[in-house]
Scaffold this motif. Structure first.
Motif, PDB file in Angstrom:
ATOM      1  N   ASP A 387      37.999  -8.452  44.235  1.00 21.25           N
ATOM      2  CA  ASP A 387      36.880  -7.501  44.604  1.00 21.25           C
ATOM      3  C   ASP A 387      36.837  -6.317  45.243  1.00 21.25           C
ATOM      4  O   ASP A 387      36.079  -5.319  45.026  1.00 21.25           O
ATOM      5  N   LEU A 388      37.534  -6.481  46.363  1.00 24.01           N
ATOM      6  CA  LEU A 388      37.504  -5.405  47.317  1.00 24.01           C
ATOM      7  C   LEU A 388      38.336  -4.005  46.606  1.00 24.01           C
ATOM      8  O   LEU A 388      38.067  -3.030  46.835  1.00 24.01           O
ATOM      9  N   PHE A 389      39.494  -4.560  46.004  1.00 23.99           N
ATOM     10  CA  PHE A 389      40.230  -3.802  45.196  1.00 23.99           C
ATOM     11  C   PHE A 389      39.289  -2.795  44.142  1.00 23.99           C
ATOM     12  O   PHE A 389      39.495  -1.591  44.134  1.00 23.99           O
ATOM     13  N   PHE A 390      38.611  -3.512  43.341  1.00 20.51           N
ATOM     14  CA  PHE A 390      37.927  -2.852  42.427  1.00 20.51           C
ATOM     15  C   PHE A 390      36.686  -2.076  43.009  1.00 20.51           C
ATOM     16  O   PHE A 390      36.255  -1.139  42.373  1.00 20.51           O
ATOM     17  N   ASN A 391      36.080  -2.483  44.232  1.00 21.83           N
ATOM     18  CA  ASN A 391      35.109  -1.765  44.991  1.00 21.83           C
ATOM     19  C   ASN A 391      35.760  -0.419  45.535  1.00 21.83           C
ATOM     20  O   ASN A 391      35.226   0.656  45.342  1.00 21.83           O
ATOM     21  N   GLU A 392      37.058  -0.354  45.894  1.00 23.65           N
ATOM     22  CA  GLU A 392      37.698   0.807  46.186  1.00 23.65           C
ATOM     23  C   GLU A 392      37.943   1.461  45.069  1.00 23.65           C
ATOM     24  O   GLU A 392      37.726   2.991  45.167  1.00 23.65           O
ATOM     25  N   LEU A 393      38.335   0.894  44.080  1.00 19.16           N
ATOM     26  CA  LEU A 393      38.630   1.756  42.776  1.00 19.16           C
ATOM     27  C   LEU A 393      37.289   2.549  42.216  1.00 19.16           C
ATOM     28  O   LEU A 393      37.492   3.652  41.826  1.00 19.16           O
ATOM     29  N   HIS A 394      36.271   1.813  42.422  1.00 21.35           N
ATOM     30  CA  HIS A 394      34.945   2.300  42.046  1.00 21.35           C
ATOM     31  C   HIS A 394      34.588   3.870  42.662  1.00 21.35           C
ATOM     32  O   HIS A 394      34.068   4.763  42.270  1.00 21.35           O
ATOM     33  N   LYS A 395      35.110   3.784  44.191  1.00 23.80           N
ATOM     34  CA  LYS A 395      35.189   4.913  44.664  1.00 23.80           C
ATOM     35  C   LYS A 395      35.588   6.090  43.974  1.00 23.80           C
ATOM     36  O   LYS A 395      35.239   7.243  43.937  1.00 23.80           O
ATOM     37  N   LEU A 396      37.012   5.944  43.671  1.00 18.80           N
ATOM     38  CA  LEU A 396      37.507   6.866  42.630  1.00 18.80           C
ATOM     39  C   LEU A 396      36.928   7.193  41.482  1.00 18.80           C
ATOM     40  O   LEU A 396      36.904   8.494  40.974  1.00 18.80           O
ATOM     41  N   LYS A 397      36.518   6.238  41.062  1.00 19.35           N
ATOM     42  CA  LYS A 397      35.771   6.709  39.653  1.00 19.35           C
ATOM     43  C   LYS A 397      34.585   7.756  39.862  1.00 19.35           C
ATOM     44  O   LYS A 397      34.171   8.478  39.147  1.00 19.35           O
ATOM     45  N   LEU A 398      33.814   7.163  41.026  1.00 18.34           N
ATOM     46  CA  LEU A 398      32.830   8.129  41.346  1.00 18.34           C
ATOM     47  C   LEU A 398      33.180   9.800  41.345  1.00 18.34           C
ATOM     48  O   LEU A 398      32.540  10.685  40.863  1.00 18.34           O
ATOM     49  N   ILE A 399      34.565   9.966  41.956  1.00 19.82           N
ATOM     50  CA  ILE A 399      35.208  11.414  42.074  1.00 19.82           C
ATOM     51  C   ILE A 399      35.516  11.694  40.745  1.00 19.82           C
ATOM     52  O   ILE A 399      35.028  13.066  40.346  1.00 19.82           O
ATOM     53  N   ILE A 400      35.605  11.055  39.539  1.00 20.75           N
ATOM     54  CA  ILE A 400      36.421  11.309  38.596  1.00 20.75           C
ATOM     55  C   ILE A 400      35.094  11.686  37.756  1.00 20.75           C
ATOM     56  O   ILE A 400      35.245  12.565  36.805  1.00 20.75           O
ATOM     57  N   SER A 401      34.083  11.028  37.726  1.00 20.19           N
ATOM     58  CA  SER A 401      32.848  11.184  37.119  1.00 20.19           C
ATOM     59  C   SER A 401      32.467  12.667  37.028  1.00 20.19           C
ATOM     60  O   SER A 401      31.827  13.279  36.192  1.00 20.19           O
ATOM     61  N   ALA A 402      32.807  13.464  38.190  1.00 21.01           N
ATOM     62  CA  ALA A 402      32.339  14.869  38.319  1.00 21.01           C
ATOM     63  C   ALA A 402      33.170  15.775  37.411  1.00 21.01           C
ATOM     64  O   ALA A 402      32.857  16.743  37.322  1.00 21.01           O
ATOM     65  N   LYS A 403      34.420  15.373  37.198  1.00 22.35           N
ATOM     66  CA  LYS A 403      35.208  16.049  36.539  1.00 22.35           C
ATOM     67  C   LYS A 403      36.120  15.377  35.566  1.00 22.35           C
ATOM     68  O   LYS A 403      37.246  14.771  35.804  1.00 22.35           O
ATOM     69  N   PRO A 404      35.515  14.549  34.493  1.00 20.08           N
ATOM     70  CA  PRO A 404      35.986  13.873  33.736  1.00 20.08           C
ATOM     71  C   PRO A 404      37.323  13.919  32.761  1.00 20.08           C
ATOM     72  O   PRO A 404      38.276  13.159  32.558  1.00 20.08           O
ATOM     73  N   GLU A 405      37.729  15.148  32.657  1.00 20.35           N
ATOM     74  CA  GLU A 405      38.834  15.688  32.073  1.00 20.35           C
ATOM     75  C   GLU A 405      40.186  15.393  32.974  1.00 20.35           C
ATOM     76  O   GLU A 405      41.129  15.750  32.406  1.00 20.35           O
ATOM     77  N   ALA A 406      39.855  15.135  34.355  1.00 23.46           N
ATOM     78  CA  ALA A 406      40.953  14.793  35.254  1.00 23.46           C
ATOM     79  C   ALA A 406      41.725  13.559  34.690  1.00 23.46           C
ATOM     80  O   ALA A 406      42.762  13.316  35.331  1.00 23.46           O
ATOM     81  N   VAL A 407      41.352  12.920  33.808  1.00 23.32           N
ATOM     82  CA  VAL A 407      42.030  11.692  33.652  1.00 23.32           C
ATOM     83  C   VAL A 407      43.124  12.137  32.482  1.00 23.32           C
ATOM     84  O   VAL A 407      43.938  11.088  32.443  1.00 23.32           O
ATOM     85  N   PHE A 408      43.160  13.225  32.382  1.00 25.20           N
ATOM     86  CA  PHE A 408      44.587  13.715  31.791  1.00 25.20           C
ATOM     87  C   PHE A 408      45.652  14.397  32.737  1.00 25.20           C
ATOM     88  O   PHE A 408      46.503  14.876  32.175  1.00 25.20           O
ATOM     89  N   CYS A 409      45.278  14.335  33.920  1.00 27.01           N
ATOM     90  CA  CYS A 409      46.422  14.411  34.792  1.00 27.01           C
ATOM     91  C   CYS A 409      47.271  13.488  35.148  1.00 27.01           C
ATOM     92  O   CYS A 409      46.917  12.430  34.993  1.00 27.01           O
TER      93      CYS A 409
END
Length: 550
Positions: A387-409
């Motif tokens: 659960d700690l891992f997925f909470n930390e991953l959620h922080k990265l998702k919040l960064i990605i949400s501002a620039k969703p095309e970044a998932v193709f990097c």
């Protein structure tokens, strides 16, 4: 946040943003004739529609699409009786859901139209594309009888799957772009368009609850690395992944090798995963087995280092601060300790079903609640560090949400903010990603198409030859076989082993609910359904797209 039901609240926000929506009247008690007269006089429509607007509907993880009653179009003279019936009917359905909420309804003027549909944006992890199913009425779409299109939001790029008529596409694009600025969730909308008046109307907006996957069956499998590649347990666990999400997963496994070696695993190479163009992750079982295989002294190191791993996890739980900024090194540490604790707990908890999009960086699901209670058995520690891992991953998702095309990097490009090629890659990869390659791992093209989860189930066949005439109850734990799925049966989906129909679509209410409930759902040729007899036992395997009697 409003106390109004999401169906009404989201539509109200869209209307305030300048998007054309029907006038909506929210009611949860039998209303007076004068109130009805006042509403109809203000709208001056020949017909109206009474829709469910229960607060349980349209959540971020569960839509309950089709679970509650809504009317067909009715005249003004029929409104009072229709409202009374709707309140009674949805009160019963709320009781079936064990809810004490009121049976709220939403009355709207019926919008005359020549075409209507449902649209999902993003499609899969492609933020600049919209998957659409459309017909002459929205009702046909939610029942699974529709045409499909995959549309680019950028007019400079062609549509991977062209609609039969492009006249409404600019209106849809404009509406989707406006809604993306308004809502931070993946969009699921119902809409209608009138070719005569050139009027595009938004009927409903709500969150997607699951990513829509492949749209057609591939004719050729990409060249795979040497080995016996298959769709395995890890494939199902991680779901379809965008390029960046997969690159991150490989990096996390690579960084976890040192920790796994401490407790006696060989953990030599991260070469057991392969990503197909649609994001499906294949596993090479022998290579995965070799990764986790113990060294000659593995048993000794496992016992010797286990207390060290336990202390590390306990300290992390004590000191974890959800408010800190994202840190890749911290994410890697959490992932490594999760793998180690999972190994030390003998794999307990692996069967727990997580959100299918939990690992996908484009999908902004809610992080799990953190349990800081100091239970020091390995099963509890494994759950807590996960659960700690997925909470930390959620922080990265919040960064990605501002620039969703970044998932193709790639991960390296993302770390260096080198995102300039990401948008172009999205357009280059979208066509290949629309194809389903899994059936080709077996023996060529399949006469079945999966619309829900990839899963293998065994169950007794319950066959309905004429859905329109069927008035009985569908038994629990069966594989339902029918020409099509009648919306009257939606409430029973969670109790089914699987669904096989001869016609259906990805955005039908039944398909959406099947994905939410993790129930396999396929469209199959009639020769396949004819081969399945009522009350016989059958296997339905959507990881390989086949079904057969046992």
């Amino acid at each position: 946040m409003s106390n109004e039901p999401n169906k009404y609240y989201y539509l109200h926000l869209a209307q305030q943003a300048g998007i054309h929506t029907p006038s909506s009247w929210l009611i949860n008690v039998i209303t007076s004739d004068s109130a009805i007269k006042n509403f109809t006089q203000n709208n001056a429509s020949e017909y109206y529609i009474v829709r469910s607007a229960v607060a349980l509907e349209d959540g971020n993880t569960q839509s309950l699409a089709g679970h509650f009653w809504s009317s067909d179009k009715v005249s003004a003279n029929q409104l009072a009786a229709t409202i009374e019936y709707g309140l009674q009917e949805n009160s019963k359905r709320l009781q079936q859901q064990k809810s004490v909420l009121p049976p709220t309804l939403m009355v709207q003027p019926f919008i005359e139209h020549t075409i209507g549909g449902v649209a999902f944006c993003p499609w899969s992890f492609f933020s600049n594309y919209v998957y659409i199913e459309y017909s002459d009425t929205v009702q046909h779409v939610v029942e699974g009888n529709a045409q499909a299109a995959l549309i680019s939001l950028d007019p400079n790029y062609s549509h991977p799957i062209e609609p039969s008529d492009n006249s409404w596409v600019p209106f849809l694009r404009h509406t989707i772009q406006s809604l993306k600025k308004l809502f931070n969730f993946p969009l699921d909308i119902e809409w209608v368009f009138n070719h005569n008046t050139q009027l595009f109307t938004l009927l409903q907006v709500r969150p997607q609850t699951h990513l829509v996957g492949t749209l057609r069956t591939a004719s050729q499998l990409p060249t795979l690395p040497q080995g016996q590649w298959e769709y395995g347990a890890l494939s199902e666990s991680v779901g379809r992944l965008s390029p960046l999400s997969f690159d991150l997963l490989c990096y996390l496994y690579q960084e976890a090798r040192a920790t796994l070696k401490l407790i006696g695993h060989k953990a030599a190479q991260v070469d057991f995963m392969y990503r197909l163009p649609d994001g499906t992750i294949l596993i090479e079982y022998n290579k995965e087995k070799a990764f986790y295989e113990n060294t000659r002294m593995g048993g000794f190191w496992r016992g010797f280092k286990a207390p060290t791993i336990k202390n590390q996890i306990i300290e992390l739980i004590k000191n974890y601060a959800p408010s800190t900024t994202f840190d890749l090194t911290h994410l890697s540490t959490l992932f490594a300790l999760w793998l180690a604790s999972n190994s030390l707990s003998q794999g307990a908890g692996r069967d727990e079903v997580l959100d299918p999009q939990r690992y996908e960086l484009l999908w902004l699901n809610s992080p799990p609640d953190i349990n800081t209670a100091m239970n020091q058995d390995w099963i509890s520690l494994s759950t807590q560090v996960r659960d700690l891992f997925f909470n930390e991953l959620h922080k990265l998702k919040l960064i990605i949400s501002a620039k969703p095309e970044a998932v193709f990097c790639t991960l390296t490009e993302f770390q260096k903010n080198q995102w300039n090629q990401a948008q172009q890659r999205q357009h280059e990869q979208v066509v290949a990603a629309s194809f389903d390659y899994l059936p080709l791992l077996q023996s060529g093209a399949s006469a079945m198409q999966s619309l829900s989860v990839a899963k293998r189930v065994t169950g007794i066949v319950f066959k309905i030859d004429n859905p329109a005439q069927f008035r009985g109850e569908i038994p629990k734990d069966v594989i339902l076989v029918a020409p099509y799925f009648d919306n009257r049966w939606v409430h029973s989906i969670k109790d089914l082993k699987g669904i096989i129909v001869e016609r259906g679509s990805r955005l039908a209410h039944s398909t959406l609910v099947a994905r939410e409930a993790q129930v396999p759902y396929v469209v199959a040729d009639k020769k396949i359904t004819d081969n399945l007899t009522n009350k016989s036992e059958a296997i339905l395997d959507t990881t390989k797209n086949f079904t057969q009697p046992v």
